[in-house]
Design a protein around this motif. Sequence first.
Motif, PDB file in Angstrom:
ATOM      1  N   ILE A   9       0.856  -1.185   0.000  1.00  0.00           N
ATOM      2  CA  ILE A   9       0.000   0.000   0.000  1.00  0.00           C
ATOM      3  C   ILE A   9       0.892   1.235   0.000  1.00  0.00           C
ATOM      4  CG2 ILE A   9      -1.725   1.342   1.262  1.00  0.00           C
ATOM      5  CD1 ILE A   9      -2.741  -1.234   2.486  1.00  0.00           C
ATOM      6  N   ARG A  38      -1.889   8.940  -9.771  1.00  0.00           N
ATOM      7  CA  ARG A  38      -2.168   7.575  -9.341  1.00  0.00           C
ATOM      8  C   ARG A  38      -1.579   6.542 -10.309  1.00  0.00           C
ATOM      9  NH1 ARG A  38      -5.615   5.395  -5.685  1.00  0.00           N
ATOM     10  NH2 ARG A  38      -6.364   7.494  -5.164  1.00  0.00           N
ATOM     11  N   GLU A  46       0.301   2.568  -9.965  1.00  0.00           N
ATOM     12  CA  GLU A  46      -0.199   1.415 -10.721  1.00  0.00           C
ATOM     13  C   GLU A  46       0.905   0.832 -11.601  1.00  0.00           C
ATOM     14  OE1 GLU A  46      -3.440   3.157 -12.787  1.00  0.00           O
ATOM     15  OE2 GLU A  46      -4.813   3.126 -11.066  1.00  0.00           O
ATOM     16  N   ASP A  74      -0.560  -2.448  -4.795  1.00  0.00           N
ATOM     17  CA  ASP A  74      -1.868  -3.094  -4.644  1.00  0.00           C
ATOM     18  C   ASP A  74      -2.954  -2.114  -4.226  1.00  0.00           C
ATOM     19  OD1 ASP A  74      -1.244  -6.218  -4.788  1.00  0.00           O
ATOM     20  OD2 ASP A  74       0.395  -5.231  -3.732  1.00  0.00           O
ATOM     21  N   ASP A  75      -2.578  -1.035  -3.566  1.00  0.00           N
ATOM     22  CA  ASP A  75      -3.538   0.000  -3.178  1.00  0.00           C
ATOM     23  C   ASP A  75      -2.775   1.294  -2.978  1.00  0.00           C
ATOM     24  OD1 ASP A  75      -5.875   1.270  -2.502  1.00  0.00           O
ATOM     25  OD2 ASP A  75      -6.364  -0.021  -0.807  1.00  0.00           O
ATOM     26  N   GLN A  76      -3.476   2.423  -3.085  1.00  0.00           N
ATOM     27  CA  GLN A  76      -2.878   3.741  -2.879  1.00  0.00           C
ATOM     28  C   GLN A  76      -3.848   4.577  -2.068  1.00  0.00           C
ATOM     29  OE1 GLN A  76      -0.578   5.317  -6.455  1.00  0.00           O
ATOM     30  NE2 GLN A  76      -1.886   3.844  -7.498  1.00  0.00           N
ATOM     31  N   ILE A  77      -3.342   5.159  -0.986  1.00  0.00           N
ATOM     32  CA  ILE A  77      -4.185   5.914  -0.063  1.00  0.00           C
ATOM     33  C   ILE A  77      -3.546   7.267   0.187  1.00  0.00           C
ATOM     34  CG2 ILE A  77      -5.259   5.949   2.222  1.00  0.00           C
ATOM     35  CD1 ILE A  77      -5.075   2.912   2.265  1.00  0.00           C
ATOM     36  N   ARG A  82      -8.432  -1.060   4.939  1.00  0.00           N
ATOM     37  CA  ARG A  82      -8.072  -1.459   3.581  1.00  0.00           C
ATOM     38  C   ARG A  82      -6.896  -2.430   3.584  1.00  0.00           C
ATOM     39  NH1 ARG A  82      -8.742   4.219   0.368  1.00  0.00           N
ATOM     40  NH2 ARG A  82      -7.733   3.088  -1.348  1.00  0.00           N
ATOM     41  N   LEU A 126      -7.154  -6.148   2.023  1.00  0.00           N
ATOM     42  CA  LEU A 126      -6.184  -6.542   1.004  1.00  0.00           C
ATOM     43  C   LEU A 126      -5.524  -7.869   1.378  1.00  0.00           C
ATOM     44  CD1 LEU A 126      -5.105  -5.397  -1.655  1.00  0.00           C
ATOM     45  CD2 LEU A 126      -3.330  -4.220  -0.356  1.00  0.00           C
ATOM     46  N   THR A 166      -7.965 -10.678   0.743  1.00  0.00           N
ATOM     47  CA  THR A 166      -8.096 -10.932  -0.695  1.00  0.00           C
ATOM     48  C   THR A 166      -6.934 -11.742  -1.218  1.00  0.00           C
ATOM     49  OG1 THR A 166      -9.334  -8.875  -1.035  1.00  0.00           O
ATOM     50  CG2 THR A 166      -8.282  -9.828  -2.969  1.00  0.00           C
TER      51      THR A 166
END
Length: 331
Positions: free
Chosen positions: A285, A296, A300, A305-308, A319, A323, A326
């Motif tokens: 993250i 963003r 990617e 896997d995620d960006q906050i 989150r 994650l 998942t």
Amino acid sequence: MSTETSEILLEAGTNELEIVEFYIEEIPKNNDDSPSPRTEGAPKTRKSYFGVNVAKVLEIIRMPDVTEMPEVSHVSVLGAFNLRSRIIPLLDLAMWLKKRRVENEPPKVIVTEFNQVTSAFMVSGVTRIHRISWEDVEAPNKYVSALSSDSITGVVKFDDRIVFILDLERIVSELNPEMRLKLDDNVEFNTAERYRALIADDSPLIREMIRDMLGQAGFRVEKTNNGRECWDRLKEIKQSAVDEGRPITDYVQVIVSDIEMPMMDGHHLTRRIKDDPVLRDIPVILFSSLITEKLRYRGEAVGADDQISKPEITYLAQRAAALIETHKKKR
């Protein structure tokens, strides 16, 4: 005339950054205002050089017409101005840094966007844009940090001068307490699972806040000071996993990383993790003030896997846990 700086040409994950170098021309504090015969009545001045990540800069403009704002929180807030239907507050950076700025030339204004907020900073002038490696950015020592009220995040040494990278987020949050990261005590977490998290952030304050938030959610947290330290620690964990014949996720289930860090940034760290056949199974993250719709794509591109965005710290643990679950189902 404005100078647009929104076109970011750097490839994500190369551990490079571009900084806008600017300066404040000032009268040194040890120089009194009494004129010297040898200087024909003018006090001696000097230029102090600073930098800001190009990714945070929208444009550089001439001094606009400024309207005073009522009940401002700090004397360095000069007011606000209208830029293409956006009302933007303007801060006198020299005043904030307690420098006696002299105006030998018309000042420049650097318009920035980070943490989902647009702000502007008045400076004496702008020199150029430098492309450098994060390896060339040194973390400030404790003495420099103390003298600058912890407003310097990095030091870049050129042949003829030193450029200090300013922590503009800290300055803005000091002026507007509503922008400070806050933990929401009303959020409930499922603490049945004891996840393991490894975090990388060069800010001691942010590291502690992330640890507290994840700790509330039942995470066991290990902290590192930058991407390089995090990578070195991951290599140690990987070796333990190989030696013991266990999956890497038995040791760490999620990595939370800032983007802007001395030595190695979060994008480069993420790319290294995702290029590694063992470490790639750990979700990453990116937690940064640079998470915007415009930027963003860079996270990617390196496989995050995620960006906050940093103002959303309350949702970080939720989150992260989602994650991890998942990724469990995919294995």
